[in-house]
Design a protein around this motif. Structure first.
Motif, PDB file in Angstrom:
ATOM      1  N   GLU A 129       4.187   6.106  -4.898  1.00 42.00           N
ATOM      2  CA  GLU A 129       4.676   7.122  -3.981  1.00 42.00           C
ATOM      3  C   GLU A 129       3.608   8.174  -3.750  1.00 42.00           C
ATOM      4  N   ARG A 130       3.607   8.697  -2.553  1.00 36.64           N
ATOM      5  CA  ARG A 130       2.653   9.754  -2.237  1.00 36.64           C
ATOM      6  C   ARG A 130       3.136  11.058  -2.867  1.00 36.64           C
ATOM      7  N   VAL A 131       2.211  11.974  -3.035  1.00 37.86           N
ATOM      8  CA  VAL A 131       2.508  13.243  -3.714  1.00 37.86           C
ATOM      9  C   VAL A 131       3.598  14.026  -2.989  1.00 37.86           C
ATOM     10  N   ASP A 132       3.546  14.060  -1.664  1.00 31.95           N
ATOM     11  CA  ASP A 132       4.559  14.812  -0.921  1.00 31.95           C
ATOM     12  C   ASP A 132       5.948  14.198  -1.071  1.00 31.95           C
ATOM     13  N   GLN A 133       6.019  12.879  -1.193  1.00 35.60           N
ATOM     14  CA  GLN A 133       7.319  12.236  -1.386  1.00 35.60           C
ATOM     15  C   GLN A 133       7.853  12.475  -2.789  1.00 35.60           C
ATOM     16  N   PRO A 145       5.610   3.414   2.037  1.00 30.52           N
ATOM     17  CA  PRO A 145       6.544   3.892   1.013  1.00 30.52           C
ATOM     18  C   PRO A 145       7.919   4.281   1.553  1.00 30.52           C
ATOM     19  N   ASP A 195       0.825  -1.206   0.000  1.00 31.09           N
ATOM     20  CA  ASP A 195       0.000   0.000   0.000  1.00 31.09           C
ATOM     21  C   ASP A 195       0.858   1.255   0.000  1.00 31.09           C
ATOM     22  N   LYS A 196       0.170   2.371  -0.155  1.00 28.13           N
ATOM     23  CA  LYS A 196       0.845   3.653  -0.014  1.00 28.13           C
ATOM     24  C   LYS A 196       1.224   3.903   1.444  1.00 28.13           C
ATOM     25  N   ASP A 197       0.750   3.041   2.337  1.00 30.22           N
ATOM     26  CA  ASP A 197       1.092   3.179   3.749  1.00 30.22           C
ATOM     27  C   ASP A 197       2.538   2.785   4.034  1.00 30.22           C
TER      28      ASP A 197
END
Length: 103
Positions: A35-39, A16, A12-14
């Protein structure tokens, strides 16, 4: 861990974090974690390339996750009321058949 862990294809995105990706890499597992947007913004700022992400593999993983979610909607399966393996397998088989007939 055992061979079953080597078959993992995604997460999951949990999960990364770099440490999690490094742990997967040490075990020989190819991480398919979006990857999440902030990363992504942080990677661009540091001029690093983004991690590889295979959308098709992640989609297949999502189908399995949704199946587990539907199975866990049955309270008897989610809490494992039946402690005997045969009865638990029968409940999962019955629920899986009902899910299959519903689609």
């Amino acid at each position: 861990m055992g061979p079953a862990r080597r078959r993992l294809e995604g997460a999951d995105k949990d999960y990364p974090a770099r440490s999690f990706r490094a742990c997967l890499r040490r075990r020989g597992i190819k991480a398919t974690i979006p990857e999440r947007v902030d990363q992504l913004a942080g990677r661009r700022r540091r001029r690093e390339r983004p991690c590889g992400f295979d959308r098709a593999v992640y989609r297949r993983r999502n189908v399995v996750e949704r199946c587990f979610h539907r199975l866990n909607q049955w309270r008897g399966i989610a809490t494992r009321y039946d402690k005997q393996p045969g009865r638990y397998l029968a409940a999962i088989t019955l629920d899986s058949t009902l899910i299959w007939l519903d689609t």
